[in-house]
Each structure stands twice: as C-alpha cells, then as structure tokens.
Scaffold this motif. Structure first.
Motif, PDB file in Angstrom:
ATOM      1  N   VAL A   1       0.844  -1.203   0.000  1.00 19.11           N
ATOM      2  CA  VAL A   1       0.000   0.000   0.000  1.00 19.11           C
ATOM      3  C   VAL A   1       0.871   1.242   0.000  1.00 19.11           C
ATOM      4  CG1 VAL A   1      -1.804   1.288   1.219  1.00 19.11           C
ATOM      5  CG2 VAL A   1      -1.832  -1.209   1.236  1.00 19.11           C
ATOM      6  N   SER A   2       0.601   2.125  -0.949  1.00 18.91           N
ATOM      7  CA  SER A   2       1.250   3.440  -0.989  1.00 18.91           C
ATOM      8  C   SER A   2       0.257   4.466  -0.486  1.00 18.91           C
ATOM      9  CB  SER A   2       1.672   3.783  -2.423  1.00 18.91           C
ATOM     10  OG  SER A   2       2.652   2.892  -2.873  1.00 18.91           O
ATOM     11  N   THR A   3       0.650   5.323   0.456  1.00 19.57           N
ATOM     12  CA  THR A   3      -0.252   6.306   1.075  1.00 19.57           C
ATOM     13  C   THR A   3       0.223   7.718   0.796  1.00 19.57           C
ATOM     14  OG1 THR A   3       0.963   6.291   3.159  1.00 19.57           O
ATOM     15  CG2 THR A   3      -0.783   4.656   2.907  1.00 19.57           C
ATOM     16  N   THR A   4      -0.750   8.618   0.668  1.00 15.41           N
ATOM     17  CA  THR A   4      -0.467  10.045   0.508  1.00 15.41           C
ATOM     18  C   THR A   4      -1.540  10.826   1.274  1.00 15.41           C
ATOM     19  OG1 THR A   4       0.511   9.748  -1.659  1.00 15.41           O
ATOM     20  CG2 THR A   4      -0.236  11.963  -1.108  1.00 15.41           C
ATOM     21  N   THR A   5      -1.116  11.721   2.126  1.00 15.13           N
ATOM     22  CA  THR A   5      -2.033  12.548   2.906  1.00 15.13           C
ATOM     23  C   THR A   5      -2.141  13.925   2.253  1.00 15.13           C
ATOM     24  OG1 THR A   5      -1.404  11.384   4.922  1.00 15.13           O
ATOM     25  CG2 THR A   5      -2.525  13.505   5.185  1.00 15.13           C
ATOM     26  N   VAL A   6      -3.391  14.411   2.102  1.00 18.78           N
ATOM     27  CA  VAL A   6      -3.628  15.678   1.409  1.00 18.78           C
ATOM     28  C   VAL A   6      -4.704  16.470   2.151  1.00 18.78           C
ATOM     29  CG1 VAL A   6      -5.368  14.664  -0.113  1.00 18.78           C
ATOM     30  CG2 VAL A   6      -4.149  16.723  -0.826  1.00 18.78           C
ATOM     31  N   THR A   7      -4.634  17.795   2.074  1.00 17.56           N
ATOM     32  CA  THR A   7      -5.638  18.682   2.689  1.00 17.56           C
ATOM     33  C   THR A   7      -6.362  19.431   1.579  1.00 17.56           C
ATOM     34  OG1 THR A   7      -4.235  18.930   4.640  1.00 17.56           O
ATOM     35  CG2 THR A   7      -5.999  20.563   4.310  1.00 17.56           C
ATOM     36  N   SER A   8      -7.685  19.359   1.610  1.00 18.46           N
ATOM     37  CA  SER A   8      -8.485  20.003   0.559  1.00 18.46           C
ATOM     38  C   SER A   8      -8.558  21.503   0.786  1.00 18.46           C
ATOM     39  CB  SER A   8      -9.886  19.393   0.517  1.00 18.46           C
ATOM     40  OG  SER A   8     -10.586  19.706   1.735  1.00 18.46           O
ATOM     41  N   ARG A   9      -9.216  22.211  -0.168  1.00 13.30           N
ATOM     42  CA  ARG A   9      -9.356  23.674  -0.042  1.00 13.30           C
ATOM     43  C   ARG A   9     -10.205  24.057   1.157  1.00 13.30           C
ATOM     44  NH1 ARG A   9     -11.314  25.750  -5.788  1.00 13.30           N
ATOM     45  NH2 ARG A   9     -12.797  24.039  -5.413  1.00 13.30           N
ATOM     46  N   LYS A  10     -11.109  23.146   1.576  1.00 11.20           N
ATOM     47  CA  LYS A  10     -11.962  23.431   2.727  1.00 11.20           C
ATOM     48  C   LYS A  10     -11.309  23.014   4.035  1.00 11.20           C
ATOM     49  CE  LYS A  10     -16.231  22.955   0.078  1.00 11.20           C
ATOM     50  NZ  LYS A  10     -17.561  22.276  -0.020  1.00 11.20           N
ATOM     51  N   GLY A  11     -10.092  22.545   3.981  1.00 12.12           N
ATOM     52  CA  GLY A  11      -9.360  22.203   5.198  1.00 12.12           C
ATOM     53  C   GLY A  11      -9.582  20.787   5.674  1.00 12.12           C
ATOM     54  N   GLN A  12     -10.261  19.998   4.863  1.00 15.33           N
ATOM     55  CA  GLN A  12     -10.462  18.615   5.257  1.00 15.33           C
ATOM     56  C   GLN A  12      -9.229  17.777   4.866  1.00 15.33           C
ATOM     57  OE1 GLN A  12     -14.087  17.780   3.136  1.00 15.33           O
ATOM     58  NE2 GLN A  12     -15.376  18.273   4.918  1.00 15.33           N
ATOM     59  N   GLN A  13      -8.900  16.819   5.748  1.00 11.18           N
ATOM     60  CA  GLN A  13      -7.732  15.968   5.513  1.00 11.18           C
ATOM     61  C   GLN A  13      -8.187  14.610   5.008  1.00 11.18           C
ATOM     62  OE1 GLN A  13      -4.914  15.841   8.709  1.00 11.18           O
ATOM     63  NE2 GLN A  13      -3.939  13.955   7.972  1.00 11.18           N
ATOM     64  N   TYR A  14      -7.544  14.191   3.917  1.00  9.48           N
ATOM     65  CA  TYR A  14      -7.844  12.884   3.333  1.00  9.48           C
ATOM     66  C   TYR A  14      -6.529  12.087   3.207  1.00  9.48           C
ATOM     67  CZ  TYR A  14     -12.293  15.017   1.987  1.00  9.48           C
ATOM     68  OH  TYR A  14     -13.501  15.662   2.005  1.00  9.48           O
ATOM     69  N   THR A  15      -6.722  10.809   3.244  1.00  5.72           N
ATOM     70  CA  THR A  15      -5.587   9.886   3.031  1.00  5.72           C
ATOM     71  C   THR A  15      -5.921   9.012   1.837  1.00  5.72           C
ATOM     72  OG1 THR A  15      -5.041   9.840   5.384  1.00  5.72           O
ATOM     73  CG2 THR A  15      -4.145   8.055   4.001  1.00  5.72           C
ATOM     74  N   VAL A  16      -5.039   9.064   0.851  1.00  2.76           N
ATOM     75  CA  VAL A  16      -5.212   8.243  -0.352  1.00  2.76           C
ATOM     76  C   VAL A  16      -4.412   6.956  -0.165  1.00  2.76           C
ATOM     77  CG1 VAL A  16      -4.956   8.131  -2.840  1.00  2.76           C
ATOM     78  CG2 VAL A  16      -5.467  10.327  -1.733  1.00  2.76           C
ATOM     79  N   LEU A  17      -5.081   5.828  -0.312  1.00  4.64           N
ATOM     80  CA  LEU A  17      -4.439   4.534  -0.185  1.00  4.64           C
ATOM     81  C   LEU A  17      -4.564   3.803  -1.521  1.00  4.64           C
ATOM     82  CD1 LEU A  17      -6.296   5.074   2.623  1.00  4.64           C
ATOM     83  CD2 LEU A  17      -4.846   3.170   3.361  1.00  4.64           C
ATOM     84  N   VAL A  18      -3.416   3.435  -2.084  1.00  5.91           N
ATOM     85  CA  VAL A  18      -3.377   2.716  -3.363  1.00  5.91           C
ATOM     86  C   VAL A  18      -2.655   1.390  -3.134  1.00  5.91           C
ATOM     87  CG1 VAL A  18      -2.621   2.735  -5.756  1.00  5.91           C
ATOM     88  CG2 VAL A  18      -3.387   4.869  -4.661  1.00  5.91           C
ATOM     89  N   GLY A  19      -3.351   0.312  -3.415  1.00 12.29           N
ATOM     90  CA  GLY A  19      -2.760  -1.010  -3.218  1.00 12.29           C
ATOM     91  C   GLY A  19      -2.133  -1.541  -4.496  1.00 12.29           C
ATOM     92  N   GLY A  20      -0.848  -1.900  -4.415  1.00 10.79           N
ATOM     93  CA  GLY A  20      -0.136  -2.495  -5.557  1.00 10.79           C
ATOM     94  C   GLY A  20      -0.075  -4.007  -5.412  1.00 10.79           C
TER      95      GLY A  20
END
Length: 487
Positions: free
Chosen positions: A155-174
């Motif tokens: 699993v490759s993960t990337t944490t990002v914050t949207s324009r509204k300040g919400q935090q999301y974590t993207v999980l991509v499974g290889g």
C-alpha cells in the motif's frame, strides 16, 4: 557377556555380532569408499559438479531476489504515482468528483481508497474493500509504502488537505501476487535445472579427465614395464600438443639420459676391469714364479715387474676414485690465488729429469684462483701425455690473455685427428695401439683433465701445432688479478 575371540584378519571375530566384526566391516567399507572416490577423474567430477551447482544456486538466487525487488519497486512506483494523482485532484475537488480513470484497477493497481480523517472510506475503486487497507490514522500515516496483512498487496499512502481544510488519506494497493508467482516458478525451475546442469557438468568432466588420464595410464604402464636390463623402450607420445604430450617427451628424454648413463656405467666398469686385469695378472704371475721358483724371486723381478705394475694399479685406482667423486657430487676444490707460472716451472723441471726430450718453457707471471693440487694434476697429465707421443720436444706455455689465464702443452708427435679431438676426453679412450699398458696410458688422463678444468669453470681444447706435425692442448682459467709484469 561372552568374550570376543579373534581368529585372524580374514575371519574376524568368531562371535556373531561382535563389535570387532563391525569395526572391521566399517573399515573395509571406508577403504572401498576411499578407493572409489580416490581417483582423479571422480574427484574432478565431484568438484566440478559441486562448483557448478553452488554457482547456479548462488547466482540464480541473487538474480531472483534482484528481479523480485526490481519488479516490486516498479509496482510501488506505479502505486505512488496513482496516489499522487488522486491527491492532486483532492486538493481542488471533493472525493466524489475524482475521475473514474483514477480509480481504475489492473494487475498492478488492485485497489484505490480515499479515507477521511476518521478513517472512513469515502471513495473507493470497485475492487477495494469498504474498510481501509491499513488503519488510518497510524504511525506511518506519512507518505510512503507500507505492507498489509495480505502479503500480496503493498500500500502506498499520501495525505492531502483540501481547499476546505479537510484531511484525506489516499491509499493505493499495488498487487505483487503475479510477481510472487513468477518468482516461485523461477525458483522451481532453478531447483530442477541446477542439479541437472551440475550432473551434466560432472559427467562431462569425468569423461574428459578419464580420456586425458588414458594417456597418463599408458605412460605409467609403459614405464612400469621398463626394466634396468632393457632401457631402450620409450613411452607413447600423443598426437596433440598438450601437457601430457610434453610429459611423454620429457619422460622419453629422461629415459634416454638414463640409458646413456647406464651404458656409460657398464662401459666404465668393463674398461676398469680390463685395465686392472693386466697388472693384476702380471703381479699374480710374478708371485706364482716366486712361489714355485724361489731362486728367481729377486730384486730384478721386483723392480721390473711387481713394483711398476703395483704403481700402475695404484694410479688407476686413484684416477677411478677421482672420477667417481666427480660423478657423484663434483670435485671438491680448494681455490686459492696461485702463481701458475711457478707450478708450470716445477712441472717442466720434473719432465726434464724423467725424460730425454727437449723441454722448453715459455712462462709469464700469471695469478689465478685455482686449486693448486688440481692444477698440478692437469699440467702433469698433459705433460705426461705429450711426452709419451712427442718425437723430440715438449713445450709448456703459460700466459695471460685479457681476464683469462692460458696454459698450453705442445708436442711434436703424430697429432690427433680433428674428428677424435672431443672423444679423447672420454674415459678409457685410446686412439691407437701405441697407447697401451707398455706406454703407461690408461685412457683416463685427459678425462681427469676435462673434469678438473670444468670444475674450475674453464675450458680445454686441442689444435694442430703450427708449422709442423704435433698437438697443442690449450687450457683456460679465469684470472683473479692482472699479470704482474714487475716480477
């Protein structure tokens, strides 16, 4: 418990099941095992097979691990690229606006998830589960590659914050299941082919070594069949120019040298026996006359027969011992700086007293590092040999020529043919009937000269006398100091 009774090496112990019997059987088995694996061909085959097998296993394993890591790195790179692409969209759009192409899965990307800060999956691909592939949040929530409980997914993960300040974590499974299957297949192939290749290499090595050893065995069997009474046999030489052919050639050369030495030894013994037979026969005859006719055993018989023949035998035995020492370990020399002209002058004076020939001395002051006794023996043998064949005159010359001391003994006798000048330095060589017991020659004088001169590092040669018949024997020794002309 019964006692073990030893009844002999062949029968072992008389009691069945005796430990002695077991040890004997084990020793025999070990001996047969060593005999089987003691051959060069078998050992070479085993070593070749082991080396090939070890090489294939090591190289194959290393290559498999390297390929596995490379392919996993490719999957991780694809997963990280997909996670970064999804994170770029989330910075501007909500999760439900992510394009379907970014949620597409294949054999490398097996799952795509978007989780909010509470760990709830808000968007996912069709093949992804509803729960996060890894716990969110977690200690490794920063961007990277993490393993899951499923060994087939990375699993490759990337944490990002949207324009509204919400935090999301993207999980991509290889997915690496196909990679593991391929590596497993490669490992099975390696496990099957490596022993086969090793066995083939061992068999080929065994056959090649056995083929090469046939020539060695032929050489060995031929050498073992050669006896001391028939040294004319030679080992077979192969047609190929390899090390075994070189060994055969060297062996034949050695056999030729042994044959020549054996023939020379037999000839030497025969000649020595012949030389000793004549004076011994004379001595025995004289003694028998003295026994049967005591009145005839007088001073004349002693001085004319017994004493000369005894001295001749003494000289012959001394010469034989000298040559034997030279053959065994070389002549021992006591080198000192010697005035060669003084020794030559004394020898010329001796020759004048013992002969009626005209003795001429042409001596220059020369010093050389020689064994005085050896040099005197060389000069005396040459002088006696010259006096034996000279018609009226013997000349002794000593002078220096550069860094070399030159000694010449010249006579006006019949001379020596050019074809026989090297042969006269061999042992027991006579060129004509005049060199007989009556003349005092034994055929060893010039042979001793050659041995002594060679031990000094010098040279000896024979030439014709200039301006008439006769022989010139020239001996050269290295000089220590330049000639002292002030003497």
């Amino acid at each position: 418990m019964g006692r073990c009774v030893w009844v002999g090496p062949a029968d072992g112990c008389a009691r069945a099941g005796c430990p002695v019997n077991r040890r004997v059987a084990l020793a025999g088995l070990v001996g047969r095992w060593r005999g089987w694996f003691g051959g060069i061909a078998v050992r070479s085959a085993l070593v070749a097979g082991a080396v090939v097998l070890a090489g294939l296993v090591i190289v194959g394993s290393a290559a498999t691990v390297l390929v596995y890591q490379t392919m996993c790195a490719d999957v991780d790179s694809a997963a990280q690229a997909r996670a970064q692409a999804v994170a770029d969209v989330l910075r501007k759009e909500p999760p439900d606006e992510v394009e379907s192409v970014l949620l597409h899965t294949d054999h490398r990307i097996v799952a795509v998830q978007i989780a909010d800060a509470t760990g709830t999956v808000v968007q996912r691909s069709d093949s992804a589960p509803q729960t996060p592939l890894i716990p969110v949040p977690h200690k490794g929530s920063r961007d990277g590659v993490l393993a899951t409980d499923d060994d087939d997914v990375r699993v490759s993960t990337t944490t990002v914050t949207s324009r509204k300040g919400q935090q999301y974590t993207v999980l991509v499974g290889g997915g690496i299941e196909s990679i593991e299957q391929m590596m497993g297949t490669a490992g099975q192939m390696l496990a099957i082919t490596a022993p086969i290749v090793a066995v083939v290499a061992a068999v080929v090595t065994y056959l090649l070594v056995r083929r090469s050893l046939r020539s060695v065995e032929a050489i060995r069997s031929r050498v073992s069949a050669i006896s001391a009474f028939d040294l004319g046999e030679r080992v077979p030489v192969g047609n190929r120019s390899d090390e075994i052919s070189a060994l055969a050639v060297t062996m034949n050369d050695m056999l030729a040298r042994i044959e020549a030495g054996h023939a020379a030894q037999r000839r030497f013994v025969g000649d020595a026996s012949h030389e000793l037979r004549s004076p011994l026969a004379t001595v025995v005859s004289a003694l028998e006359i003295g026994v049967t006719h005591p009145d005839l055993f007088d001073r004349t018989l002693l001085t004319s027969a017994l004493l000369p023949e005894a001295r001749r035998m003494q000289t012959l035995v001394e010469n034989l011992l000298l040559l034997a020492r030279a053959d065994e370990r070389g002549l021992p020399l006591r080198r000192i700086e010697t005035d060669l002209d003084d020794l030559a002058s004394a020898e010329a004076a001796r020759l004048k007293r013992e002969t009626t020939l005209r003795i001429v001395s042409d001596l220059s002051a020369v010093k050389a590092s020689v064994d005085p006794d050896g040099f005197v023996r060389v000069l005396r043998n040459l002088a006696d040999n010259a006096a034996r064949y000279a018609t009226s005159e013997v000349i002794i010359v000593v002078h220096a020529k550069g860094d070399t001391a030159v000694v010449q003994v010249i006579d006006d006798g019949p001379g020596i043919p050019a074809a026989a000048r090297d042969k006269v330095f061999e042992r027991f060589v006579r060129l004509d009937a005049d060199r007989s017991r009556r003349g005092g020659g034994t055929g060893l004088g010039l042979a001793i000269v050659a041995e002594i001169v060679a031990a000094h590092g010098g040279s000896v040669g024979i030439d014709d006398r200039e301006g008439g018949t006769g022989t010139v024997v020239t001996v050269q020794f290295p000089v220590v100091d330049s000639p002292d002309s002030s003497r």
